[in-house]
Design an enzyme around this catalytic site. Structure first.
Site, short mmCIF file in Angstrom:
data_model
loop_
_atom_site.label_atom_id
_atom_site.label_comp_id
_atom_site.label_asym_id
_atom_site.label_seq_id
_atom_site.Cartn_x
_atom_site.Cartn_y
_atom_site.Cartn_z
CB SER A 255 -1.03 0.25 1.07
OG SER A 255 0.11 0.11 2.67
CE LYS A 256 2.23 7.36 -2.40
NZ LYS A 256 3.65 6.33 -2.24
NE ARG A 257 -2.01 3.67 5.73
CZ ARG A 257 -2.91 2.14 6.28
NH1 ARG A 257 -2.65 2.25 7.53
NH2 ARG A 257 -3.38 1.33 5.37
CD GLU A 265 5.56 6.35 -5.05
OE1 GLU A 265 5.12 6.90 -3.63
OE2 GLU A 265 4.53 5.40 -5.40
#
Ligand code: ZN
Length: 486
Positions: A255-257, A265
């Site tokens: 996940s992005k987190r 990215e």
């Protein structure tokens, strides 16, 4: 698995502005499958669920795929015989199919308000029944319908779902079943006239003659709603294969987190697209041999649905780093220089001299693992401003300011006397000096290294001095002496 004469596969990303690694992996597998069987790979934009989808947000997704060298044969940007390839431009078609379903009695208008549906749901739960739509609007008379339409009541279109068990054989996961009696009649066209995902997808898959659907496992449960639409229309469904999840090493879902998840990215982090493709290919597919490095052509050759893995894949960024290093070392110096260039420019270095950049890059080919490391490693060769503190020169043990000053002053003298500025002459001058001064060569060279680079860890020193040139090298040693207070 059946492979028809004409294989057609697709990827259908939402235009979110970013290309997720999961989307990229799914696109890659679809492309490999199409290439393997001489088929076509279609890119379709699923933009119906997004209120404000823009060309820019679509472009972000396509850009990520293009960077990875994932190419499609048909799509909104390249056109094709099944255009348009954006769902928002296909609304008319979805409504036509919904009309047909209503005409043949397999769908109907439902006028229930959210409040009514909620009350029905609660009553069902209270009585221990599955909370599905009762189907009451299917029993409206023509008069009741006309009255509701005249009153301007909002309406959706629901599909009549037979109370049977639907099943299919997943190409990755084997046989799958669902009892549709629990599902109830579901909405296919919302009150604003737009289709729901599971309806639009089926219409597109069918009209675009898609033969195989490889997609994320999140879509596995959607497959049954989609099958209900296929059956109602009398269309043959494609074969489905639901890929495994990508997990972090601690087995949480990526996940992005938890870290980078978008292709852009990884690009900014200094990974090469071919390394990322190779890494993604092996996340969820196993060639069954020890081979780990695959070019795109080799992937096409080796790829098969039978070797898609059935267990979730671990997204281990250390493994990606390893791939990146391998791919970096396989590049020519000129190619690596051109890839390093934007990172140098972003860090503020003037690298317009291509020959100089290539010479600098050749010094670090063996040690660089990500392109982002280049400015730190060779930036000193592209600037006149080296930041050094006097503390930098003071090593452990006996090297104090006086020793550092003496070492640098005598190095400058020895180097200044050189008539030819080459690797051998520079090296023998400094090694000779170390002998004379009874210093370990490494200690003396470290003083010079810090003076000309500002750092203790750098590319090979003699090559660096040659590249900097005599005047600039001597100037930097003089500057270091000033810092030390000569
Ligand atoms: Zn209703």
């Amino acid at each position: 698995m059946n492979t028809p004469d004409k294989v057609r596969v697709r990827i259908a990303p939402s235009p979110t502005g970013n290309c997720h690694v999961g989307t990229a992996r799914t696109a890659l597998y679809n492309m490999l499958f199409a290439r393997k069987y001489g088929g076509k790979f279609v890119l379709r934009i699923d933009d119906t669920d997004l209120q404000r989808s823009t060309k820019e947000s679509e472009e972000g997704v396509l850009e990520g795929l293009r960077w990875l060298n994932i190419k499609w044969d048909e799509g909104p940007d390249v056109g094709g015989p099944y255009a348009p390839y954006r769902q928002m431009e296909r609304q008319h078609t979805y409504r036509q199919v919904a009309e047909q379903l209503m005409a043949q009695g397999d769908a109907y208008h439902c006028y229930c308000t959210p409040e009514e549906l909620e009350a029905e749901r609660k009553a069902a739960l209270a009585e221990g029944r599955p909370p599905r739509y009762s189907g009451k609007c299917a029993r409206l008379t023509d008069e009741e319908r006309a009255r509701l339409d005249a009153s301007g009541a909002k309406r959706v279109v629901r599909l009549k779902v037979p109370e049977t068990t639907l099943s299919f054989v997943d190409l990755v996961r084997g046989e799958q079943h669902k009892n549709m009696a629990e599902r109830g009649d579901f909405v296919i066209i919302k009150s604003d006239g737009s289709p729901v995902y599971n309806f639009a997808t089926v219409v597109d898959e069918h009209l675009m003659e898609i033969t195989h659907v490889f997609r994320a496992v999140e879509h596995l449960t959607n497959t049954f709603d989609q099958l209900a639409v296929y059956h109602a229309m009398g269309w043959a469904p494609p074969q489905f294969g639901h890929l495994t999840l990508m997990l972090n090493p601690d087995r949480t879902k990526i996940s992005k987190r938890a870290g980078a998840v978008y292709i852009g990215e990884f690009r900014e982090m200094g990974y090469l697209p071919e390394a990322l493709v190779n890494f993604l290919a092996l996340l969820g597919w196993n060639p069954g041999t020890d081979q780990e490095i695959f070019s795109m052509d080799q992937l096409v050759e080796a790829f098969s649905v039978e070797t898609l893995s059935k267990s979730d894949a671990i997204f281990d960024i250390k493994k990606l780093d390893w791939f990146n290093g391998v791919y970096i070392r396989s590049l020519t110096v000129a190619d690596l220089a051109s890839r390093v260039k934007p990172f140098m420019e972003k860090a503020g270095f003037d690298v317009s001299d291509q020959a100089r950049l290539e010479a600098a890059v050749s010094l670090i080919t063996d040690r660089i693992n990500k392109l982002t490391e280049a400015p730190d490693m060779i930036g000193f060769l592209f600037t006149k401003e080296i930041e050094i503190s006097s503390d930098a020169f003071l090593g452990k043990g006996k090297i104090g300011p006086d020793q550092a000053r003496e070492a640098l002053a005598r190095s400058r003298e020895a180097l200044a006397a050189l008539k030819e500025w080459e690797h051998e002459t520079v090296e023998s001058a400094l090694r000779g000096l170390a002998d004379q001064m009874r210093w370990k060569a490494g200690d003396l060279l470290m003083q010079v290294r810090i003076a000309i680079t500002g750092r203790r860890v750098t590319p090979p020193l003699f090559e660096s001095l040659v590249l900097l040139g005599k005047d600039e090298s001597l100037r930097r040693i003089g500057q270091a002496l000033a810092v030390l207070g000569d």
